[in-house]
Design an enzyme around this catalytic site. Sequence first.
Site, PDB file in Angstrom:
ATOM      1  N   GLY A  17      48.109  13.038  47.998  1.00 15.77           N
ATOM      2  CA  GLY A  17      46.574  13.436  47.781  1.00 15.77           C
ATOM      3  C   GLY A  17      46.281  12.868  46.404  1.00 15.77           C
ATOM      4  N   ASN A  18      44.971  13.529  46.098  1.00 11.72           N
ATOM      5  CA  ASN A  18      44.544  13.035  44.643  1.00 11.72           C
ATOM      6  C   ASN A  18      43.992  14.317  44.176  1.00 11.72           C
ATOM      7  OD1 ASN A  18      41.550  12.900  45.433  1.00 11.72           O
ATOM      8  ND2 ASN A  18      42.382  11.526  47.035  1.00 11.72           N
ATOM      9  N   ARG A  19      43.348  13.998  42.945  1.00 17.00           N
ATOM     10  CA  ARG A  19      42.795  15.237  42.056  1.00 17.00           C
ATOM     11  C   ARG A  19      41.371  15.605  42.504  1.00 17.00           C
ATOM     12  NH1 ARG A  19      44.594  13.593  36.157  1.00 17.00           N
ATOM     13  NH2 ARG A  19      43.275  15.315  35.733  1.00 17.00           N
ATOM     14  N   ALA A  25      37.137  11.245  47.936  1.00 15.39           N
ATOM     15  CA  ALA A  25      38.070  10.475  47.345  1.00 15.39           C
ATOM     16  C   ALA A  25      39.118  10.019  48.374  1.00 15.39           C
ATOM     17  CB  ALA A  25      38.848  10.658  45.821  1.00 15.39           C
TER      18      ALA A  25
END
Length: 236
Positions: A28-30, A94
């Site tokens: 995943g990402n932030r 994102a």
Amino acid sequence: MTVSLGGLRIVVSAGPTFEDIDPVRFIGNRSSGKMGFAIAAAAARRGADVLLVAGPVALPTPGGVQRVDVRSAAQMREAVLAALPADVYIGAAAVADFTPRFPATHKLKKSAGGDAMLLDLVRTPDILAQVATQARRPRLVVGFAAETQDLARSARGKLHDKRVDMIVANQVGVAGSGFEADDNALTVFDADGSHALGAGPKTQLAERLLDLVHARLQRAGAAPAPNPTIPGPTQA
Ligand code: PMT
């Protein structure tokens, strides 16, 4: 004066995508979704018909916005393409660039691979580029670029490579701005050059971006005339 976007259909993507490795792990990402949700909320307040494709985030649906929740890049692509035709697409999500080639159906055991583990990853589809190059292309396709260095060069590269009308660049990796934060600092790159939207709350930057979107559509003869009766944004 807040300009009206009444009569326009706007599709916005927001948040991260999660790419499953196995039933308990993912890549995943932030991204929190705050930037994309602020854009969707502002567009709905201006009277647009807004569809928000949201990755896994913990945010309430803005008033007047239709929302589709997705998890992976593949699901986001499917939801975005199904939402077309639209007048405007704004890709603030994102999206993961890579996803596991073979997600495991059972939890991977750490004992199985010894001291190291290799993940076999494949590229995800580029949703933004696909939206920009298909037959039902929205009149305005807007992408984002999150960069830690060479912001302008990377943004111009994406503008060209993905064949979009605008790239909204944000410098990330700076405390209090970009991923997760309530504030951001944005510069828009388009065929005319660059336009600094400044720094501040994402809610305010969303309004400035929509002013630019409106101006661009108006120039192309596709935007509603300014409507002074729309109340201004609520201050964050
Ligand atoms: O969600 P927040 O916490 O509020 O943070 C906001 C943000 C930093 C996530 C947002 O402002 C932002 O910059 N979003 C884009 C982040 C990004 O992934 O940029 P990128 O350079 O990897 O992608 C460029 C563009 O292509 C983006 O519009 C992205 O949505 C799109 N893309 C990328 C890969 C892919 N497979 N499909 C895509 O559509």
